[in-house]
Design a protein around this motif. Structure first.
Motif, PDB file in Angstrom:
ATOM      1  N   ARG A   1      -0.317  10.948   8.739  1.00 48.25           N
ATOM      2  CA  ARG A   1      -1.197  11.647   9.795  1.00 48.25           C
ATOM      3  C   ARG A   1      -2.724  11.200   9.312  1.00 48.25           C
ATOM      4  NH1 ARG A   1       3.245  15.325  10.225  1.00 48.25           N
ATOM      5  NH2 ARG A   1       2.402  16.403   8.219  1.00 48.25           N
ATOM      6  N   ASP A   2      -3.686  11.314  10.132  1.00 49.65           N
ATOM      7  CA  ASP A   2      -5.061  10.814  10.022  1.00 49.65           C
ATOM      8  C   ASP A   2      -5.592  12.093   9.038  1.00 49.65           C
ATOM      9  OD1 ASP A   2      -5.000   8.567  11.119  1.00 49.65           O
ATOM     10  OD2 ASP A   2      -5.775   9.035  13.073  1.00 49.65           O
ATOM     11  N   ARG A   3      -6.591  11.809   8.292  1.00 47.06           N
ATOM     12  CA  ARG A   3      -7.307  12.564   7.515  1.00 47.06           C
ATOM     13  C   ARG A   3      -6.542  13.569   6.736  1.00 47.06           C
ATOM     14  NH1 ARG A   3     -10.533  11.530  11.704  1.00 47.06           N
ATOM     15  NH2 ARG A   3      -9.322  12.793  13.317  1.00 47.06           N
ATOM     16  N   GLU A   4      -5.212  13.284   6.217  1.00 48.41           N
ATOM     17  CA  GLU A   4      -4.659  13.804   5.380  1.00 48.41           C
ATOM     18  C   GLU A   4      -4.410  13.165   4.066  1.00 48.41           C
ATOM     19  OE1 GLU A   4      -1.385  16.697   7.772  1.00 48.41           O
ATOM     20  OE2 GLU A   4      -0.904  15.066   6.539  1.00 48.41           O
ATOM     21  N   ILE A   5      -4.131  13.934   2.992  1.00 48.70           N
ATOM     22  CA  ILE A   5      -3.724  13.138   1.669  1.00 48.70           C
ATOM     23  C   ILE A   5      -2.260  13.182   1.800  1.00 48.70           C
ATOM     24  CG2 ILE A   5      -3.992  13.217  -0.879  1.00 48.70           C
ATOM     25  CD1 ILE A   5      -6.749  14.748  -0.492  1.00 48.70           C
ATOM     26  N   THR A   6      -1.723  12.156   1.914  1.00 46.46           N
ATOM     27  CA  THR A   6      -0.269  11.988   1.541  1.00 46.46           C
ATOM     28  C   THR A   6       0.295  11.316   0.423  1.00 46.46           C
ATOM     29  OG1 THR A   6      -0.333  11.620   4.224  1.00 46.46           O
ATOM     30  CG2 THR A   6       1.983  11.131   2.903  1.00 46.46           C
ATOM     31  N   PHE A   7       0.906  11.829  -0.386  1.00 40.93           N
ATOM     32  CA  PHE A   7       1.608  11.402  -1.452  1.00 40.93           C
ATOM     33  C   PHE A   7       2.929  10.711  -1.386  1.00 40.93           C
ATOM     34  CE2 PHE A   7      -0.963  12.134  -5.612  1.00 40.93           C
ATOM     35  CZ  PHE A   7      -2.293  12.542  -5.070  1.00 40.93           C
ATOM     36  N   ILE A   8       3.085   9.451  -1.800  1.00 40.75           N
ATOM     37  CA  ILE A   8       4.466   8.947  -1.841  1.00 40.75           C
ATOM     38  C   ILE A   8       4.887   9.058  -3.279  1.00 40.75           C
ATOM     39  CG2 ILE A   8       5.830   6.879  -1.152  1.00 40.75           C
ATOM     40  CD1 ILE A   8       4.223   7.038   1.200  1.00 40.75           C
ATOM     41  N   ILE A   9       5.978   9.588  -3.659  1.00 46.06           N
ATOM     42  CA  ILE A   9       6.683   9.788  -4.808  1.00 46.06           C
ATOM     43  C   ILE A   9       7.914   9.143  -4.863  1.00 46.06           C
ATOM     44  CG2 ILE A   9       4.953  11.781  -5.400  1.00 46.06           C
ATOM     45  CD1 ILE A   9       7.405  13.371  -5.394  1.00 46.06           C
ATOM     46  N   GLY A  10       8.659   8.880  -6.163  1.00 45.28           N
ATOM     47  CA  GLY A  10       9.706   8.326  -6.177  1.00 45.28           C
ATOM     48  C   GLY A  10      10.044   7.516  -7.316  1.00 45.28           C
ATOM     49  N   ALA A  11      11.288   7.242  -7.925  1.00 44.28           N
ATOM     50  CA  ALA A  11      11.324   6.512  -9.125  1.00 44.28           C
ATOM     51  C   ALA A  11      10.799   5.258  -9.039  1.00 44.28           C
ATOM     52  CB  ALA A  11      12.756   6.700  -9.380  1.00 44.28           C
ATOM     53  N   SER A  12      10.637   4.565 -10.072  1.00 49.20           N
ATOM     54  CA  SER A  12       9.923   3.108 -10.399  1.00 49.20           C
ATOM     55  C   SER A  12      11.234   2.307  -9.473  1.00 49.20           C
ATOM     56  CB  SER A  12       9.903   2.792 -11.642  1.00 49.20           C
ATOM     57  OG  SER A  12       8.680   3.492 -12.032  1.00 49.20           O
ATOM     58  N   GLY A  13      10.829   1.180  -8.817  1.00 48.05           N
ATOM     59  CA  GLY A  13      11.822   0.429  -8.269  1.00 48.05           C
ATOM     60  C   GLY A  13      12.465   0.882  -6.986  1.00 48.05           C
ATOM     61  N   THR A  14      11.822   1.951  -6.242  1.00 44.90           N
ATOM     62  CA  THR A  14      12.438   2.624  -5.423  1.00 44.90           C
ATOM     63  C   THR A  14      11.710   1.678  -3.943  1.00 44.90           C
ATOM     64  OG1 THR A  14      11.124   4.308  -5.622  1.00 44.90           O
ATOM     65  CG2 THR A  14      13.405   4.656  -5.250  1.00 44.90           C
ATOM     66  N   GLY A  15      10.597   1.083  -4.383  1.00 45.46           N
ATOM     67  CA  GLY A  15       9.982   0.258  -3.190  1.00 45.46           C
ATOM     68  C   GLY A  15       8.989   0.885  -2.606  1.00 45.46           C
ATOM     69  N   LYS A  16       8.191   1.612  -3.372  1.00 42.73           N
ATOM     70  CA  LYS A  16       6.906   2.212  -2.741  1.00 42.73           C
ATOM     71  C   LYS A  16       5.842   1.357  -2.447  1.00 42.73           C
ATOM     72  CE  LYS A  16       6.609   4.884  -6.545  1.00 42.73           C
ATOM     73  NZ  LYS A  16       7.741   4.422  -7.094  1.00 42.73           N
ATOM     74  N   SER A  17       5.598   0.406  -3.554  1.00 43.10           N
ATOM     75  CA  SER A  17       4.785  -0.569  -3.428  1.00 43.10           C
ATOM     76  C   SER A  17       4.852  -1.783  -2.437  1.00 43.10           C
ATOM     77  CB  SER A  17       4.582  -1.247  -4.788  1.00 43.10           C
ATOM     78  OG  SER A  17       4.048  -0.360  -5.844  1.00 43.10           O
ATOM     79  N   VAL A  18       6.192  -1.792  -2.268  1.00 46.71           N
ATOM     80  CA  VAL A  18       6.696  -2.724  -1.093  1.00 46.71           C
ATOM     81  C   VAL A  18       6.293  -2.162   0.272  1.00 46.71           C
ATOM     82  CG1 VAL A  18       8.839  -3.817   0.265  1.00 46.71           C
ATOM     83  CG2 VAL A  18       8.443  -3.732  -2.374  1.00 46.71           C
ATOM     84  N   LEU A  19       6.344  -0.856   0.253  1.00 45.37           N
ATOM     85  CA  LEU A  19       6.218  -0.163   1.633  1.00 45.37           C
ATOM     86  C   LEU A  19       4.520  -0.061   1.932  1.00 45.37           C
ATOM     87  CD1 LEU A  19       7.869   1.375   3.873  1.00 45.37           C
ATOM     88  CD2 LEU A  19       7.026   3.620   2.631  1.00 45.37           C
ATOM     89  N   MET A  20       3.828   0.104   1.028  1.00 48.56           N
ATOM     90  CA  MET A  20       2.450   0.023   1.130  1.00 48.56           C
ATOM     91  C   MET A  20       1.825  -1.536   1.516  1.00 48.56           C
ATOM     92  SD  MET A  20       1.402   2.994   0.384  1.00 48.56           S
ATOM     93  CE  MET A  20       3.103   3.430   1.174  1.00 48.56           C
ATOM     94  N   LYS A  21       2.482  -2.442   0.962  1.00 44.36           N
ATOM     95  CA  LYS A  21       2.155  -3.716   1.156  1.00 44.36           C
ATOM     96  C   LYS A  21       2.530  -4.202   2.492  1.00 44.36           C
ATOM     97  CE  LYS A  21       1.975  -5.582  -3.505  1.00 44.36           C
ATOM     98  NZ  LYS A  21       2.790  -6.599  -4.502  1.00 44.36           N
ATOM     99  N   MET A  22       3.674  -3.436   3.173  1.00 42.23           N
ATOM    100  CA  MET A  22       3.838  -3.706   4.620  1.00 42.23           C
ATOM    101  C   MET A  22       2.911  -2.918   5.518  1.00 42.23           C
ATOM    102  SD  MET A  22       7.880  -2.879   4.777  1.00 42.23           S
ATOM    103  CE  MET A  22       9.071  -4.065   4.116  1.00 42.23           C
ATOM    104  N   ALA A  23       2.251  -2.071   5.129  1.00 42.96           N
ATOM    105  CA  ALA A  23       1.295  -1.165   5.840  1.00 42.96           C
ATOM    106  C   ALA A  23       0.085  -2.323   5.664  1.00 42.96           C
ATOM    107  CB  ALA A  23       0.934  -0.030   5.286  1.00 42.96           C
ATOM    108  N   ALA A  24      -0.065  -3.222   4.994  1.00 41.82           N
ATOM    109  CA  ALA A  24      -1.203  -3.917   5.083  1.00 41.82           C
ATOM    110  C   ALA A  24      -1.029  -5.539   5.244  1.00 41.82           C
ATOM    111  CB  ALA A  24      -2.036  -4.222   3.759  1.00 41.82           C
ATOM    112  N   GLY A  25       0.320  -5.635   5.971  1.00 38.66           N
ATOM    113  CA  GLY A  25       0.639  -7.018   6.481  1.00 38.66           C
ATOM    114  C   GLY A  25       0.692  -7.964   5.325  1.00 38.66           C
ATOM    115  N   LEU A  26       0.930  -7.524   3.912  1.00 40.16           N
ATOM    116  CA  LEU A  26       1.151  -8.529   3.072  1.00 40.16           C
ATOM    117  C   LEU A  26       2.828  -8.839   2.832  1.00 40.16           C
ATOM    118  CD1 LEU A  26      -0.960  -7.228   0.100  1.00 40.16           C
ATOM    119  CD2 LEU A  26      -1.312  -9.183   1.864  1.00 40.16           C
TER     120      LEU A  26
END
Ligand code: ADP
Ligand code: MG
Lengths: 247, 285, 255
Positions: A25-50
């Motif tokens: 949601r806009d203007r919120e601070i959202t934290f994404i957490i989870g163990a290493s290797g769950t794909g957090k970085s992958v998800l973030m790269k998808m948000a930027a089209g990488l």
């Protein structure tokens, strides 16, 4: 606003994301957490089209960007500030040139003016006195801070920070926490943070999303986490080595 | 796609019991012989296609010109500084070498006046540009692949993309421009040193008076060949830059991946140099 | 990015270190010859896997040399009967060995440097030393033997391909008769020996120079890139210098 709808992603045989549904949601601070290797970085790269999902949709500000080509992504990417997990400064340029590059490219200002403006951004992360060093002359945590400064130069509406405090000492981490709150509270930006740092998670988050086994396991404010009786969540917060969580 | 069609999989294995033995042997042998060819052909198509696409994107970025001038200047300097010594040394030796080779001939036939013309022709038109191009590819092209490869695996290229900066405009076009222009200049300088090397070898090794060499060279009217050599340099520079950038931006998997990419880059560049050399000569002469 | 990493090494070191490495590998081979399976793997890589590459490059070289030869000859006299003999002479003695050598320096030299460089920067070489096995004999040994054996073979192969394509150009484009073109009159026993000696010397120096660059790689992917680049440049340059030296010596000796 960024929305992920039914995102699946595998690399080879390895399933990383299996059905992610969430909305930032806009203007919120959202934290994404989870163990290493769950794909957090992958998800973030998808948000930027990488990276593109195998199936599912990515919606940015009401626009379905899943099938955008590189050219169309180029235009909307400047709305984001994506700070990578591993600092990736341009190693042939000084720190100042690194921060000045996006300004020169997008603002059409002179070299001199861009260098001048770059100092302000470096000061935001406390790196103004190292402006003329090369990236390999400073430590990894300082490189990370400079990459945060570089990402913020284009006045993005949304900042995505992938583990901004990992590897930073406690004082520097709190500076980043302050920066995160300021971005959202004073400047009205949307902030998404991937983090393992419990102090920043429970200190500044409006909302926490816990990823587990390629799905959203829990999604709510910090209170919901503290109140949760879910054994996996309890183990993650407590940081215990033994428990039901599979890594 | 011969490799594909022969790959019948489990169904083929099931049918095997019904077919005569020797047909199986023939088809297996064919599969072994043909599959690599088919695969090689498909790979080659992928590579050539990818490079053509990169070429198109370079031209789109250049008309109207919208690329990074600072980076281009920096590339000019890097390319020139890096390769000048190698090109000069190579040219000196190549010139001398070609003259000694011609010397063998001249000794047999006694046609000393041939020496200047024959050496000048081979050096200016064919051997000079090709060898200078090969050394340039080893020095600048390989280096470029390594540099872009490192940028790719350390996510610096992705950093550009997220900052809304097109890697082709920012990284590839400056290298393309710099290599095209610089290889023309370097071929020019290299020709000069090759002729010098040839003159020295003429006097000192073959023992023909250097004035005979000059006379033969000047009377040979080799301006056309000289210009053709420069045109080759231009196209070699373009080919080397596209090949080396293509491989550099495709690197996967750490340090090892960079090594493999550089290897592929120099091999592809060498092929490109010989093919382009052939095409330019055929169209020019 | 790599201001310091990519400089041309000072002349003495660039000769001394490979010479020492050559001594080491020869001694190691005398001590223990590599087992045949690893040898054949490397020979396959150096020889068979280079065949297509060398066919393409030498093929185009043959085409263009004959084309230029014919066009230039036609400017002075209408008789093309000498072109084939001169072309074959030049291929056997100079272009065959040297361009083949440069192509091997490019493909195999870069490959050896990339492999050894990756092993060096990931500390595998150090691990081998700790485990008391000699990286020079284990890694370089089979590659060295393969290059020494395969380079002369590829010289023959490359020269044949070059001559074949040259012949096709001369025959189809300029109408030179087969017997006239394939004239070995200018090729003497000496020329074959000199071509062979050139190829053999390239086969000796290319793997050594490449391995030397690989062992010197430092620091991650940049180091591997540096090693590969250095290997290609040094090995190609060595081929040109050796060609010059052998040609000059043979000329001065009257062969
Ligand atoms: N480009 C890629 N190619 C192959 N596998 C990848 C790639 N990117 C990520 N992965 C894999 O996806 C998984 C999730 O990675 P990542 O998103 O980095 O996890 P984290 O949650 O720690 O950020 C990891 O196992 C990683 O190996
Ligand atoms: Mg991560």
């Amino acid at each position: 606003m960024i929305a992920f709808q039914g995102i699946h992603k595998s690399f080879g045989d390895k399933v990383v994301l299996s059905g992610i549904d969430l909305q930032i949601r806009d203007r919120e601070i959202t934290f994404i957490i989870g163990a290493s290797g769950t794909g957090k970085s992958v998800l973030m790269k998808m948000a930027a089209g990488l990276l593109t999902p195998d199936s599912g949709r990515v919606i940015v500000d009401g626009e379905d960007v899943t099938d955008f080509g590189e050219d169309r992504w180029q235009r909307i990417r400047t709305r984001y500030a994506l700070v990578f997990q591993h600092p990736n400064l341009f190693d042939s340029m000084t720190l100042r040139e690194n921060v000045a590059l996006p300004l020169r490219k997008h603002r059409g200002i002179s070299r001199k003016a861009a260098f001048f403006a770059a100092i302000e951004f470096l000061a935001m992360v406390g790196m103004e006195d190292k402006a003329d060093l090369m990236p390999d002359e400073v430590g990894p945590s300082q490189r990370k801070r400079v990459s945060i400064a570089r990402a913020l130069t284009l006045d993005p509406t949304c900042a995505i920070l992938d583990e901004p405090t990992t590897g930073l000492d406690v004082v520097a981490s709190r500076t980043i926490d302050d920066l995160i709150s300021r971005l959202a509270r004073e400047l009205g930006k949307t902030v998404v943070v991937v983090s393992h740092d419990l102090r920043s998670i429970f200190g500044v988050a409006d909302r926490i999303i816990f990823l587990y086994k390629g799905r959203v396991h829990l999604d709510g404010p910090s209170q919901a986490f503290h109140a949760s009786r879910d054994p996996v969540v309890r183990q993650f917060i407590g940081g215990e080595p033994d428990g039901p969580m599979e890594t | 796609m011969p490799g594909r069609s022969l790959d019948t999989g489990p169904a083929g294995a099931a049918a095997a019991s019904r077919r005569p033995r020797f047909l199986d042997a023939v088809s297996a042998a064919l599969a072994i012989a043909v599959r690599p060819v088919g695969k090689g052909f498909l790979d080659a198509c992928t590579i050539v296609g990818g490079m053509t696409l990169l070429q198109v994107r370079i031209f789109r970025a250049m008309i109207p010109p919208s690329f990074d001038y600072d980076e281009t200047l920096r590339q000019f300097e890097k390319v020139g500084v890096r390769s000048l010594a190698v090109v000069i040394m190579t040219s000196l030796f190549v010139g001398a070498l070609m003259l000694v080779q011609t010397g063998n001939f001249v000794r047999d036939t006694g046609a000393t006046s041939m020496v200047g013309w024959a050496t000048g022709l081979t050096v200016l038109a064919e051997v000079g540009p090709v060898l200078i191009g090969l050394m340039f590819s080893g020095r600048v092209g390989a280096n470029n692949t390594a540099e872009l490869g490192t940028m790719t695996i350390t996510e610096q290229v992705d950093a550009l993309r997220v900052l809304g900066i097109d890697p082709v405009r920012h990284l590839v076009v400056p290298r393309f421009v710099a290599m095209c222009v610089m290889l023309v200049l370097l071929t020019c300088i290299g020709d000069l040193f090759a002729i010098t090397g040839a003159a020295i070898a003429c006097q000192l090794i073959v023992g023909i008076d250097v004035r005979v060499f000059w006379q033969g060279l000047l009377e040979g009217h080799l301006v056309g060949e000289f210009v053709m050599g420069l045109v080759k340099g231009f196209f070699f520079g373009g080919a080397i830059s596209i090949v080396s950038c293509y491989w550099g931006l495709r690197v996967e998997g750490g340090a090892e991946g960079v090594g493999r990419a550089v290897n592929n880059s120099v091999v592809t560049s060498a092929i490109a140099i010989f093919v382009v050399n052939f095409l330019v000569t055929m169209l020019w002469v | 990015m790599s201001r310091t990493a990519f400089r041309i090494p000072a002349p003495p070191e660039v000769v001394v270190a490979p010479a020492r490495l050559l001594g080491q590998v020869v001694r190691a081979l005398g001590h223990r010859f590599p087992p045949s399976d690893r040898l054949f793997t490397q020979m396959h890589n150096v020889g068979n896997n280079s065949a297509v590459f060398i066919s393409v490059t030498l093929g185009f070289l043959g085409l263009i040399l004959v084309y230029q030869g014919c066009v230039q000859t036609l400017k002075v006299l209408p008789d093309l009967s000498g072109v084939g003999a001169a072309f074959i002479f030049a291929m056997v003695r100079t272009f065959g060995p040297t361009i083949t050598g440069m192509m091997i320096a490019t493909r195999v030299g870069a490959g050896i440097a990339a492999e050894i460089g990756s092993m060096t920067v990931t500390d595998q070489i150090e691990a081998m030393k700790v485990a008391n096995s000699d990286p020079v004999s284990y890694i370089l040994g089979p590659r060295f033997v393969s290059c020494v054996v395969m380079t002369p073979i590829l010289w023959v192969f490359g020269t044949l391909v070059g001559v074949l394509f040259g012949y096709l150009m001369g025959h189809w484009r300029f109408g030179i008769a087969t017997q006239t073109f394939l004239d070995l009159g200018l090729v003497s026993y000496h020329d074959v020996v000199i071509g062979f000696l050139k190829a053999l010397s390239y086969g000796i120096v290319i793997p050594v120079l490449a391995a030397d660059a690989g062992f010197k790689a430092r620091g991650g992917s940049e180091g591997v890139g540096w090693a590969t680049t250095t290997a290609v440049v040094n090995a190609s340059f060595a081929v040109i210098v050796l060609d010059f030296v052998i040609s000059t010596l043979s000329f001065l000796l009257g062969y």
